[in-house]
Scaffold this motif. Structure first.
Motif, PDB file in Angstrom:
ATOM      1  N   ALA A   1       3.985   9.059  -6.663  1.00  0.00           N
ATOM      2  CA  ALA A   1       4.189  10.445  -6.226  1.00  0.00           C
ATOM      3  C   ALA A   1       5.602  10.913  -6.564  1.00  0.00           C
ATOM      4  O   ALA A   1       5.789  12.005  -7.106  1.00  0.00           O
ATOM      5  CB  ALA A   1       3.927  10.559  -4.720  1.00  0.00           C
ATOM      6  N   ILE A   2       6.586  10.090  -6.259  1.00  0.00           N
ATOM      7  CA  ILE A   2       7.974  10.449  -6.551  1.00  0.00           C
ATOM      8  C   ILE A   2       8.215  10.511  -8.057  1.00  0.00           C
ATOM      9  O   ILE A   2       8.884  11.421  -8.555  1.00  0.00           O
ATOM     10  CB  ILE A   2       8.936   9.460  -5.872  1.00  0.00           C
ATOM     11  CG1 ILE A   2       8.870   9.668  -4.352  1.00  0.00           C
ATOM     12  CG2 ILE A   2      10.360   9.617  -6.385  1.00  0.00           C
ATOM     13  CD1 ILE A   2       9.577   8.614  -3.555  1.00  0.00           C
ATOM     14  N   SER A   3       7.632   9.576  -8.796  1.00  0.00           N
ATOM     15  CA  SER A   3       7.793   9.557 -10.256  1.00  0.00           C
ATOM     16  C   SER A   3       7.253  10.826 -10.903  1.00  0.00           C
ATOM     17  O   SER A   3       7.715  11.223 -11.967  1.00  0.00           O
ATOM     18  CB  SER A   3       7.074   8.345 -10.855  1.00  0.00           C
ATOM     19  OG  SER A   3       7.652   7.157 -10.388  1.00  0.00           O
ATOM     20  N   CYS A   4       6.288  11.443 -10.257  1.00  0.00           N
ATOM     21  CA  CYS A   4       5.704  12.690 -10.780  1.00  0.00           C
ATOM     22  C   CYS A   4       6.406  13.937 -10.245  1.00  0.00           C
ATOM     23  O   CYS A   4       5.951  15.052 -10.451  1.00  0.00           O
ATOM     24  CB  CYS A   4       4.219  12.739 -10.441  1.00  0.00           C
ATOM     25  SG  CYS A   4       3.244  11.537 -11.352  1.00  0.00           S
ATOM     26  N   GLY A   5       7.511  13.736  -9.512  1.00  0.00           N
ATOM     27  CA  GLY A   5       8.313  14.862  -9.064  1.00  0.00           C
ATOM     28  C   GLY A   5       7.960  15.421  -7.700  1.00  0.00           C
ATOM     29  O   GLY A   5       8.338  16.544  -7.377  1.00  0.00           O
TER      30      GLY A   5
ATOM     31  N   CYS B   1       0.837  -1.206   0.000  1.00  0.00           N
ATOM     32  CA  CYS B   1       0.000   0.000   0.000  1.00  0.00           C
ATOM     33  C   CYS B   1       0.871   1.254   0.000  1.00  0.00           C
ATOM     34  O   CYS B   1       0.579   2.220  -0.700  1.00  0.00           O
ATOM     35  CB  CYS B   1      -0.942   0.001   1.202  1.00  0.00           C
ATOM     36  SG  CYS B   1      -2.210  -1.269   1.126  1.00  0.00           S
ATOM     37  N   THR B   2       1.935   1.239   0.772  1.00  0.00           N
ATOM     38  CA  THR B   2       2.845   2.381   0.809  1.00  0.00           C
ATOM     39  C   THR B   2       3.540   2.554  -0.532  1.00  0.00           C
ATOM     40  O   THR B   2       3.604   3.660  -1.074  1.00  0.00           O
ATOM     41  CB  THR B   2       3.889   2.197   1.928  1.00  0.00           C
ATOM     42  OG1 THR B   2       3.199   2.057   3.172  1.00  0.00           O
ATOM     43  CG2 THR B   2       4.836   3.375   1.996  1.00  0.00           C
ATOM     44  N   ILE B   3       4.030   1.477  -1.091  1.00  0.00           N
ATOM     45  CA  ILE B   3       4.717   1.539  -2.382  1.00  0.00           C
ATOM     46  C   ILE B   3       3.787   2.052  -3.468  1.00  0.00           C
ATOM     47  O   ILE B   3       4.184   2.867  -4.305  1.00  0.00           O
ATOM     48  CB  ILE B   3       5.300   0.156  -2.752  1.00  0.00           C
ATOM     49  CG1 ILE B   3       6.456  -0.171  -1.800  1.00  0.00           C
ATOM     50  CG2 ILE B   3       5.757   0.119  -4.209  1.00  0.00           C
ATOM     51  CD1 ILE B   3       6.923  -1.596  -1.866  1.00  0.00           C
ATOM     52  N   ASN B   4       2.530   1.602  -3.446  1.00  0.00           N
ATOM     53  CA  ASN B   4       1.566   2.018  -4.470  1.00  0.00           C
ATOM     54  C   ASN B   4       1.253   3.508  -4.417  1.00  0.00           C
ATOM     55  O   ASN B   4       0.758   4.067  -5.393  1.00  0.00           O
ATOM     56  CB  ASN B   4       0.271   1.212  -4.341  1.00  0.00           C
ATOM     57  CG  ASN B   4       0.436  -0.199  -4.840  1.00  0.00           C
ATOM     58  OD1 ASN B   4       1.377  -0.528  -5.555  1.00  0.00           O
ATOM     59  ND2 ASN B   4      -0.480  -1.065  -4.447  1.00  0.00           N
TER      60      ASN B   4
END
Length: 126
Positions: A11-15, A3-6
């Motif tokens: 979020a990080i991939s979008c900056g 759940c945390t990874i998802n």
């Protein structure tokens, strides 16, 4: 963990930077995520572990730099997160009250079904 990874990776991939407030039952998980990103060479603060109460988190959510809240947990906790975000025009994602219901058909192999259900329930725990 899943759940945390998802929530974390998109979020990080979008900056975006991410503040993790994990359940008080599993506090080292947030630290492990923060440490893993730091060891991988991520900028400091990209993933930050925050260990505090629900009351403080409700105040943190009021900070204008917080633009999205993801909460996985109890229905009661979901109400609290909803209350914290209701006066702000931000995104919130709530995954509430999952108790891992399962249907086992009458022709299922019972032992395999039990093992799979238990594995599925524990896979998303914490």
């Amino acid at each position: 963990l899943i759940c945390t990874i998802n929530s974390l990776i998109p979020a990080i991939s979008c900056g975006n930077a991410v503040v993790l407030k994990i359940s008080s039952r599993t506090p080292l998980v947030a630290n492990a995520f923060q440490d893993a990103f730091e060891r991988a060479g991520a900028p400091p603060g990209l993933v930050s572990a925050l260990h505090t109460s629900h009351q403080v988190i409700a105040k943190v959510i009021q900070d204008p730099s917080i633009q999205h809240v993801v909460f996985t947990g109890s229905v009661e906790g979901g109400y609290k997160m909803n209350e914290a975000t209701k006066n702000r025009f931000i995104y919130s994602t709530l995954e509430l009250g999952g108790k891992d219901p399962a249907y086992v058909a009458c022709d299922a192999k019972l032992q395999e079904a039990v093992e799979t259900i238990v594995d599925g329930a524990m896979y998303n725990a914490g």
